[in-house]
Enzyme design. Structure first.
Site, PDB file in Angstrom:
ATOM      1  N   ASP A  88      -2.496  -0.340   6.436  1.00 42.78           N
ATOM      2  CA  ASP A  88      -3.595  -0.664   5.158  1.00 42.78           C
ATOM      3  C   ASP A  88      -2.847  -2.022   4.560  1.00 42.78           C
ATOM      4  O   ASP A  88      -3.747  -2.651   3.983  1.00 42.78           O
ATOM      5  CB  ASP A  88      -3.787   0.501   4.449  1.00 42.78           C
ATOM      6  CG  ASP A  88      -4.605   1.731   5.126  1.00 42.78           C
ATOM      7  OD1 ASP A  88      -4.973   1.250   6.266  1.00 42.78           O
ATOM      8  OD2 ASP A  88      -4.908   2.731   4.430  1.00 42.78           O
ATOM      9  N   GLU A 115       0.885   5.687   0.506  1.00 42.84           N
ATOM     10  CA  GLU A 115       0.237   6.944   0.559  1.00 42.84           C
ATOM     11  C   GLU A 115       0.753   7.808  -0.418  1.00 42.84           C
ATOM     12  O   GLU A 115       2.001   7.593  -0.572  1.00 42.84           O
ATOM     13  CB  GLU A 115       0.271   7.507   1.939  1.00 42.84           C
ATOM     14  CG  GLU A 115      -0.338   6.562   2.894  1.00 42.84           C
ATOM     15  CD  GLU A 115      -1.771   6.183   2.867  1.00 42.84           C
ATOM     16  OE1 GLU A 115      -2.496   6.907   2.276  1.00 42.84           O
ATOM     17  OE2 GLU A 115      -2.135   5.030   3.073  1.00 42.84           O
ATOM     18  N   ASP A 135       0.840  -1.274   0.185  1.00 42.78           N
ATOM     19  CA  ASP A 135       0.184  -0.041   0.035  1.00 42.78           C
ATOM     20  C   ASP A 135       0.848   1.227  -0.065  1.00 42.78           C
ATOM     21  O   ASP A 135       1.898   1.233   0.727  1.00 42.78           O
ATOM     22  CB  ASP A 135      -0.879  -0.061   1.109  1.00 42.78           C
ATOM     23  CG  ASP A 135      -1.787   1.209   1.197  1.00 42.78           C
ATOM     24  OD1 ASP A 135      -2.703   1.112   0.215  1.00 42.78           O
ATOM     25  OD2 ASP A 135      -1.936   2.096   1.869  1.00 42.78           O
ATOM     26  N   HIS A 160      -5.421   4.857   6.672  1.00 46.94           N
ATOM     27  CA  HIS A 160      -4.879   5.700   5.663  1.00 46.94           C
ATOM     28  C   HIS A 160      -3.242   5.624   5.944  1.00 46.94           C
ATOM     29  O   HIS A 160      -2.704   7.040   5.491  1.00 46.94           O
ATOM     30  CB  HIS A 160      -5.376   6.915   5.617  1.00 46.94           C
ATOM     31  CG  HIS A 160      -6.861   6.905   5.063  1.00 46.94           C
ATOM     32  ND1 HIS A 160      -7.020   6.479   3.793  1.00 46.94           N
ATOM     33  CD2 HIS A 160      -8.132   7.104   5.633  1.00 46.94           C
ATOM     34  CE1 HIS A 160      -8.548   6.382   3.644  1.00 46.94           C
ATOM     35  NE2 HIS A 160      -8.889   6.653   4.565  1.00 46.94           N
TER      36      HIS A 160
END
Ligand code: SF4
Length: 477
Positions: free
Chosen positions: A149, A12, A10, A144
């Site tokens: 995540d 960001e 994952d 988040h």
């Protein structure tokens, strides 16, 4: 258990556009089945200001990344961590769009949990990662933040994989076959599941005949019972007798402790009973809170039962349809001491709401032409296997592209002929079933649009009726 090491990933980022935005944080979990082998986490210096909405969403501030390495400085470590393992991610295409321009993860098999979930959970309300985690009982929350995540993604994937293994080998094999010509981000995992099911000798049921409506033929198909016959000498509907059911101390009050007597509702019930009994028109204007639906349902139900006929009830909103079917009609049954089979009520919808088995068989035979067709087709097959009725409302379709595929599978087929299909589909056509059920129902609930369509085409849409109640009639047009 999946006999391979995978990496859940994952990112960001500073925004949604890989051409303009960049990576802010990377989280990855290397795992084999439920065993986590290693985790990878780093913040990334974005070399630009972090937009405030991103800080608000992720909690990552400029100060937190001030000493972090740049993306170029972490790519080798990430490449080494992932190796050639298949990569699992939620909406993985988004994450890969930030990494592949750097020549990273170009050849790894990819597994998108969004794609998997939308096929394996065809009636889930939503497919975002947080919702899926809760739905599947994952004891972790999305935050988040990349590593959190990635952990949720790993757990969601494992639960989805368990669901995949529970499907019949023949169905998994069919989806693999359908996906073969297309570059689908769930093919790898379906293939692995098929091998595992075959290796372990899990045979849920005999192989289905390929390219037919075999799945639909397994739907429980129950012919509606005949409508009850009218007892000899049954008196016409007595408005006072009907009204008494709603009076204080009446059947409704006795059965429902929170039942509230409303004089206007009882007055309306009397008027509806009188109009039905005398065969004349009635127009009622009554404010919110009158309890209009019960006021017409009670006399309509009694009238339909005693006169061995059906009453069509047309509503404007789906909310009112749901209320009638799920709350009010069951209450009327209870008040009249009737079973579901004694007072039969059905919703009849427009053709586009029903799956057409003939068109489904065609798409299965010809194969999907693109990924949207593949996803919806696989979803429909799993839905039917899980007991889906073939009525659109139950199925979760996302966006116009999936709706467009549904339009290729629904019963808006020009060649639709119940007579031809009755033989060919063995009575397993949801539209045909709904119409047959409506023909034997006492109360047929439709929306205004279907009512008017029936008028427009000379009453060929609804079963023949002589009694009609139009609710929310100020919207009828
Ligand atoms: S009757 Fe119409 S909707 Fe049903 S299978 Fe045949 S073509 Fe499809």
């Amino acid at each position: 258990m999946l006999n391979a090491t995978l990496v859940a990933l994952d990112l960001e980022t500073t925004g949604l556009d890989a051409d303009k935005d960049t990576v802010l944080e990377i989280g990855a979990v290397r795992f084999r089945g439920p065993r986590i082998e290693a985790e990878f986490h780093t913040l990334v210096h974005p070399q630009r200001p972090i937009p405030s909405f991103v800080t608000k969403l992720t909690g990552i501030t400029q100060a937190m990344v001030a000493q972090a390495p740049t993306l170029d400085e972490v790519l080798d470590d990430l490449a080494e961590f992932v190796g050639d393992a298949p990569v699992v991610g939620h909406n993985l295409g988004f994450d890969l769009s930030f990494l592949r321009p750097h020549d990273l993860l170009r050849d790894n098999p990819v597994i998108d949990t969004y794609e998997l979930a939308s096929v394996l959970l065809p009636t889930a309300e939503r497919y975002n990662l947080g919702y899926l985690g809760r739905l599947l009982g994952v004891p972790l929350s999305t935050t988040h933040r990349a590593l959190d995540d990635a952990r949720v993604t790993q757990a969601v994937f494992l639960r989805l994989y368990e669901r995949l293994l529970a499907l019949p080998a023949s169905l998994i094999a069919e989806i693999v076959r359908l996906a073969w010509p297309l570059n689908w981000s769930a093919t790898w995992v379906f293939q692995e599941a098929l091998e595992e099911v075959q290796r372990r000798g899990i045979v849920s049921e005999p192989p289905r005949e390929e390219g037919t409506s075999a799945v639909l033929l397994d739907l429980p198909y129950r012919l509606p019972e005949a409508a009850p016959s009218l007892p000899e000498g049954e008196p016409a509907l007595d408005p006072e007798e009907v009204a008494a059911l709603l009076e204080p101390g009446g059947s409704l009050a006795r059965r429902f402790p929170d039942y509230e007597y409303r004089s206007q509702q009882v007055e309306m019930t009397r008027a509806v009973a009188r109009a039905l009994g005398e065969g004349r028109h009635l127009m009622v204007e009554a404010g919110t809170g009158t309890g209009k639906s019960l006021a017409y349902l009670v006399p309509a139900a009694l009238f339909a039962l005693r006169h061995n006929t059906r009453v069509v009830i047309a509503t404007h909103t789906k909310n009112l349809q749901d209320q009638l079917l799920q709350k009010d009609i069951p209450a009327v049954r209870q008040a009249l001491d009737l079973e579901e089979g004694q007072l039969r009520a059905v919703v009849l919808k427009g053709r586009s709401n029903y799956l057409c088995p003939r068109r489904l068989a065609f798409m299965r035979r010809e194969g999907p032409r693109d990924l949207n067709e593949l996803r919806v087709l696989a979803k429909v097959l799993v839905w039917l296997h899980q007991g889906g009725s073939g009525v659109r409302d139950e199925l979760t379709l996302r966006g116009q592209a999936e709706e467009a595929v549904w339009s290729l599978l629904n019963a808006e087929d020009e060649g639709c002929s119940a007579a031809v299909c009755r033989d060919r589909m063995g009575g397993a056509c949801p539209l045909h079933q709904a119409r047959t059920a409506a023909e034997a129902a006492h109360l047929v609930v439709v929306n205004h649009a279907l009512l008017l369509a029936d008028v427009l085409v000379g009453q060929r849409v609804l079963p023949e009726y002589r009694y009609l109640i139009v609710g929310e009639a100020h919207h009828l047009e």
